[in-house]
Design a protein around this motif. Structure first.
Motif, PDB file in Angstrom:
ATOM      1  N   THR A 127      -6.130  34.649 -60.150  1.00 52.02           N
ATOM      2  CA  THR A 127      -5.106  35.334 -60.665  1.00 52.02           C
ATOM      3  C   THR A 127      -4.618  34.714 -62.011  1.00 52.02           C
ATOM      4  O   THR A 127      -4.325  35.371 -63.085  1.00 52.02           O
ATOM      5  N   ASP A 128      -4.576  33.042 -61.901  1.00 49.79           N
ATOM      6  CA  ASP A 128      -4.241  32.633 -63.224  1.00 49.79           C
ATOM      7  C   ASP A 128      -5.377  32.814 -64.495  1.00 49.79           C
ATOM      8  O   ASP A 128      -4.742  33.241 -65.556  1.00 49.79           O
ATOM      9  N   ALA A 129      -6.455  32.842 -64.084  1.00 47.90           N
ATOM     10  CA  ALA A 129      -7.644  33.151 -65.088  1.00 47.90           C
ATOM     11  C   ALA A 129      -7.440  34.709 -65.563  1.00 47.90           C
ATOM     12  O   ALA A 129      -7.697  34.800 -66.846  1.00 47.90           O
ATOM     13  N   TYR A 130      -7.066  35.456 -64.636  1.00 46.40           N
ATOM     14  CA  TYR A 130      -7.237  36.947 -65.193  1.00 46.40           C
ATOM     15  C   TYR A 130      -5.696  37.101 -65.992  1.00 46.40           C
ATOM     16  O   TYR A 130      -5.937  37.792 -67.133  1.00 46.40           O
ATOM     17  N   ALA A 131      -4.766  36.458 -65.727  1.00 45.94           N
ATOM     18  CA  ALA A 131      -3.679  36.534 -66.302  1.00 45.94           C
ATOM     19  C   ALA A 131      -3.723  35.944 -67.894  1.00 45.94           C
ATOM     20  O   ALA A 131      -3.583  36.317 -69.022  1.00 45.94           O
TER      21      ALA A 131
END
Length: 80
Positions: A18-22
Motif C-alpha cells: 500500500t505504501d509503495a503504491y501510494a
C-alpha cells in the motif's frame, strides 16, 4: 476479517504494498522504475503467501486484508 486471522508478515507485506503504491501514485512522471519493481516484488509475495492455501484464505479474505490495512491507516475504507 479480524486482524488476528492474518499472519503478521502478511499484514506487513500488504502495508508495504500500500505504501509503495501510494508513493508511485504521487511521483508523477519522474523515475518510477525502482518503485514499480518494489511493487511487483511485493505483489508476488502477497499473491503466493502460504496463508492463501488455507481454508481461511479465499478471495474475500484478500479484499478484507486490503480493507483492514486501509482502515488501520485512517483512509476511510470501511468493512474490516
Amino acid at each position: 476479517m479480524d486482524r488476528n486471522a492474518y499472519p503478521p508478515d502478511l499484514i506487513r507485506t500488504q502495508t508495504a504494498w500500500t505504501d509503495a503504491y501510494a508513493e508511485l501514485a504521487s511521483v508523477g512522471t519522474g523515475s518510477t522504475t525502482v518503485l514499480r519493481r518494489r511493487l511487483l516484488r511485493l505483489s508476488v509475495r502477497l499473491w503466493w503467501h502460504p496463508f492463501w492455501a488455507t481454508a481461511a484464505g479465499g478471495p474475500a479474505a484478500r479484499v478484507a486484508l486490503r480493507e483492514l490495512v486501509h482502515a488501520g491507516r485512517g483512509d476511510g475504507v470501511s468493512g474490516a
